[in-house]
Design a protein around this motif. Structure first.
Motif, PDB file in Angstrom:
ATOM      1  N   LEU A 160       0.823  -1.213   0.000  1.00 52.36           N
ATOM      2  CA  LEU A 160       0.000   0.000   0.000  1.00 52.36           C
ATOM      3  C   LEU A 160       0.855   1.261   0.000  1.00 52.36           C
ATOM      4  O   LEU A 160       0.515   2.249  -0.658  1.00 52.36           O
ATOM      5  CB  LEU A 160      -0.963  -0.009   1.187  1.00 52.36           C
ATOM      6  CG  LEU A 160      -2.126  -0.980   1.085  1.00 52.36           C
ATOM      7  CD1 LEU A 160      -2.848  -1.105   2.417  1.00 52.36           C
ATOM      8  CD2 LEU A 160      -3.092  -0.562  -0.014  1.00 52.36           C
ATOM      9  N   ARG A 161       1.966   1.235   0.732  1.00 55.96           N
ATOM     10  CA  ARG A 161       2.867   2.384   0.758  1.00 55.96           C
ATOM     11  C   ARG A 161       3.423   2.644  -0.641  1.00 55.96           C
ATOM     12  O   ARG A 161       3.482   3.786  -1.094  1.00 55.96           O
ATOM     13  CB  ARG A 161       4.011   2.157   1.744  1.00 55.96           C
ATOM     14  CG  ARG A 161       4.907   3.381   1.917  1.00 55.96           C
ATOM     15  CD  ARG A 161       6.085   3.178   2.870  1.00 55.96           C
ATOM     16  NE  ARG A 161       5.731   2.556   4.112  1.00 55.96           N
ATOM     17  CZ  ARG A 161       6.231   1.382   4.532  1.00 55.96           C
ATOM     18  NH1 ARG A 161       7.117   0.726   3.808  1.00 55.96           N
ATOM     19  NH2 ARG A 161       5.874   0.870   5.692  1.00 55.96           N
TER      20      ARG A 161
ATOM     21  N   LYS B 107       2.656   5.930  -2.876  1.00 60.23           N
ATOM     22  CA  LYS B 107       3.765   6.748  -3.372  1.00 60.23           C
ATOM     23  C   LYS B 107       3.644   6.935  -4.892  1.00 60.23           C
ATOM     24  O   LYS B 107       3.771   8.056  -5.399  1.00 60.23           O
ATOM     25  CB  LYS B 107       5.101   6.090  -3.044  1.00 60.23           C
ATOM     26  CG  LYS B 107       6.300   6.940  -3.415  1.00 60.23           C
ATOM     27  CD  LYS B 107       7.615   6.191  -3.314  1.00 60.23           C
ATOM     28  CE  LYS B 107       7.994   5.857  -1.913  1.00 60.23           C
ATOM     29  NZ  LYS B 107       9.334   5.236  -1.812  1.00 60.23           N
ATOM     30  N   ALA B 108       3.361   5.865  -5.617  1.00 61.54           N
ATOM     31  CA  ALA B 108       3.222   5.944  -7.072  1.00 61.54           C
ATOM     32  C   ALA B 108       2.013   6.791  -7.461  1.00 61.54           C
ATOM     33  O   ALA B 108       2.074   7.590  -8.412  1.00 61.54           O
ATOM     34  CB  ALA B 108       3.099   4.541  -7.664  1.00 61.54           C
ATOM     35  N   SER B 109       0.937   6.643  -6.733  1.00 62.80           N
ATOM     36  CA  SER B 109      -0.276   7.402  -7.022  1.00 62.80           C
ATOM     37  C   SER B 109      -0.062   8.895  -6.776  1.00 62.80           C
ATOM     38  O   SER B 109      -0.504   9.741  -7.561  1.00 62.80           O
ATOM     39  CB  SER B 109      -1.431   6.877  -6.162  1.00 62.80           C
ATOM     40  OG  SER B 109      -2.609   7.574  -6.434  1.00 62.80           O
ATOM     41  N   ARG B 110       0.611   9.222  -5.702  1.00 63.74           N
ATOM     42  CA  ARG B 110       0.902  10.628  -5.405  1.00 63.74           C
ATOM     43  C   ARG B 110       1.839  11.239  -6.453  1.00 63.74           C
ATOM     44  O   ARG B 110       1.678  12.394  -6.844  1.00 63.74           O
ATOM     45  CB  ARG B 110       1.514  10.770  -4.015  1.00 63.74           C
ATOM     46  CG  ARG B 110       0.502  10.589  -2.907  1.00 63.74           C
ATOM     47  CD  ARG B 110       1.161  10.671  -1.557  1.00 63.74           C
ATOM     48  NE  ARG B 110       0.180  10.657  -0.491  1.00 63.74           N
ATOM     49  CZ  ARG B 110       0.484  10.453   0.774  1.00 63.74           C
ATOM     50  NH1 ARG B 110       1.738  10.252   1.141  1.00 63.74           N
ATOM     51  NH2 ARG B 110      -0.467  10.439   1.695  1.00 63.74           N
TER      52      ARG B 110
ATOM     53  N   GLU C 237      -9.564  14.951 -10.146  1.00 62.52           N
ATOM     54  CA  GLU C 237     -10.484  14.658  -9.048  1.00 62.52           C
ATOM     55  C   GLU C 237     -10.553  13.160  -8.778  1.00 62.52           C
ATOM     56  O   GLU C 237     -10.578  12.730  -7.621  1.00 62.52           O
ATOM     57  CB  GLU C 237     -11.870  15.219  -9.362  1.00 62.52           C
ATOM     58  CG  GLU C 237     -11.927  16.733  -9.331  1.00 62.52           C
ATOM     59  CD  GLU C 237     -13.232  17.293  -9.848  1.00 62.52           C
ATOM     60  OE1 GLU C 237     -14.201  16.529 -10.021  1.00 62.52           O
ATOM     61  OE2 GLU C 237     -13.284  18.519 -10.078  1.00 62.52           O
ATOM     62  N   GLY C 238     -10.563  12.357  -9.836  1.00 62.17           N
ATOM     63  CA  GLY C 238     -10.545  10.903  -9.668  1.00 62.17           C
ATOM     64  C   GLY C 238      -9.255  10.428  -9.013  1.00 62.17           C
ATOM     65  O   GLY C 238      -9.273   9.514  -8.191  1.00 62.17           O
ATOM     66  N   MET C 239      -8.170  11.052  -9.376  1.00 62.47           N
ATOM     67  CA  MET C 239      -6.879  10.706  -8.784  1.00 62.47           C
ATOM     68  C   MET C 239      -6.860  11.054  -7.298  1.00 62.47           C
ATOM     69  O   MET C 239      -6.268  10.323  -6.493  1.00 62.47           O
ATOM     70  CB  MET C 239      -5.746  11.419  -9.522  1.00 62.47           C
ATOM     71  CG  MET C 239      -5.584  10.969 -10.961  1.00 62.47           C
ATOM     72  SD  MET C 239      -4.379  11.960 -11.863  1.00 62.47           S
ATOM     73  CE  MET C 239      -2.874  11.100 -11.425  1.00 62.47           C
ATOM     74  N   GLU C 240      -7.501  12.161  -6.926  1.00 60.28           N
ATOM     75  CA  GLU C 240      -7.580  12.543  -5.516  1.00 60.28           C
ATOM     76  C   GLU C 240      -8.339  11.482  -4.721  1.00 60.28           C
ATOM     77  O   GLU C 240      -7.931  11.119  -3.610  1.00 60.28           O
ATOM     78  CB  GLU C 240      -8.276  13.897  -5.368  1.00 60.28           C
ATOM     79  CG  GLU C 240      -7.446  15.067  -5.813  1.00 60.28           C
ATOM     80  CD  GLU C 240      -8.222  16.380  -5.831  1.00 60.28           C
ATOM     81  OE1 GLU C 240      -9.444  16.372  -5.584  1.00 60.28           O
ATOM     82  OE2 GLU C 240      -7.595  17.413  -6.103  1.00 60.28           O
ATOM     83  N   GLU C 241      -9.421  10.976  -5.280  1.00 61.18           N
ATOM     84  CA  GLU C 241     -10.200   9.934  -4.608  1.00 61.18           C
ATOM     85  C   GLU C 241      -9.382   8.657  -4.448  1.00 61.18           C
ATOM     86  O   GLU C 241      -9.438   8.007  -3.406  1.00 61.18           O
ATOM     87  CB  GLU C 241     -11.500   9.653  -5.378  1.00 61.18           C
ATOM     88  CG  GLU C 241     -12.496  10.788  -5.323  1.00 61.18           C
ATOM     89  CD  GLU C 241     -12.901  11.145  -3.899  1.00 61.18           C
ATOM     90  OE1 GLU C 241     -13.184  10.234  -3.099  1.00 61.18           O
ATOM     91  OE2 GLU C 241     -12.926  12.354  -3.588  1.00 61.18           O
TER      92      GLU C 241
ATOM     93  N   ASN D  55      -6.119   8.487  -4.209  1.00 63.13           N
ATOM     94  CA  ASN D  55      -5.126   8.757  -3.160  1.00 63.13           C
ATOM     95  C   ASN D  55      -5.750   8.644  -1.772  1.00 63.13           C
ATOM     96  O   ASN D  55      -5.149   8.075  -0.853  1.00 63.13           O
ATOM     97  CB  ASN D  55      -4.499  10.134  -3.345  1.00 63.13           C
ATOM     98  CG  ASN D  55      -3.470  10.173  -4.437  1.00 63.13           C
ATOM     99  OD1 ASN D  55      -2.970   9.146  -4.878  1.00 63.13           O
ATOM    100  ND2 ASN D  55      -3.152  11.367  -4.906  1.00 63.13           N
ATOM    101  N   LYS D  56      -6.952   9.186  -1.611  1.00 61.30           N
ATOM    102  CA  LYS D  56      -7.635   9.113  -0.312  1.00 61.30           C
ATOM    103  C   LYS D  56      -7.914   7.663   0.073  1.00 61.30           C
ATOM    104  O   LYS D  56      -7.711   7.268   1.228  1.00 61.30           O
ATOM    105  CB  LYS D  56      -8.942   9.903  -0.345  1.00 61.30           C
ATOM    106  CG  LYS D  56      -8.763  11.393  -0.327  1.00 61.30           C
ATOM    107  CD  LYS D  56     -10.108  12.098  -0.405  1.00 61.30           C
ATOM    108  CE  LYS D  56      -9.944  13.592  -0.560  1.00 61.30           C
ATOM    109  NZ  LYS D  56     -11.239  14.274  -0.731  1.00 61.30           N
ATOM    110  N   ALA D  57      -8.388   6.875  -0.875  1.00 64.55           N
ATOM    111  CA  ALA D  57      -8.694   5.468  -0.596  1.00 64.55           C
ATOM    112  C   ALA D  57      -7.434   4.688  -0.232  1.00 64.55           C
ATOM    113  O   ALA D  57      -7.437   3.886   0.707  1.00 64.55           O
ATOM    114  CB  ALA D  57      -9.390   4.828  -1.801  1.00 64.55           C
TER     115      ALA D  57
END
Length: 120
Positions: free
Chosen positions: A11-12, A16-19, A46-50, A52-54
């Motif tokens: 998950l880390r 990291k990749a998503s951010r 906006e989809g990318m933000e969701e 990252n939050k998940a």
């Protein structure tokens, strides 16, 4: 616990990749001159933000599972005391507890309803 450590590591890395992808996408948007393309890119952002939050929430829940000594998301057999302790200590919602224990949300909601109904 090996399962939790591996899950936390995975998950880390995903977070990291998503951010990183998110930051790169912001830079692309900043250099766009076409307003239509920019608006479309903003929607993707906006989809990318969701996402990252998940990922961040899953990462935090996995670390809680490791600390509590339970297997993250593995349909762990949990008792009412542990359920209430984790709910109070970390202020988790029913949905988060369900994800933590790997059970359906309605199972957790039903147990919480019974437990909190008894206290009332």
């Amino acid at each position: 616990m090996d399962h939790n450590s591996e899950t936390i590591r995975r998950l880390r890395e995903q977070l990291k990749a998503s951010r990183l992808a998110y930051r790169k996408h912001i830079l692309c948007i900043a250099h766009m001159s076409d307003n239509a393309a920019r608006a479309e890119a903003q929607e993707k952002l906006e989809g990318m933000e969701e996402t990252n939050k998940a990922l961040q929430e899953s990462y935090l829940l996995a670390t809680i599972a490791e600390e509590a000594g339970i297997l993250f998301g593995m349909n762990s057999d949990f008792d009412d005391l542990l359920l209430m302790q984790l709910r109070k200590k970390y202020e988790l919602s029913g949905r988060q507890l369900a994800q933590l224990f790997g059970v359906a949300s309605d199972v957790v909601y039903q147990r919480l309803k019974c437990l909190e109904g008894v206290k009332a």
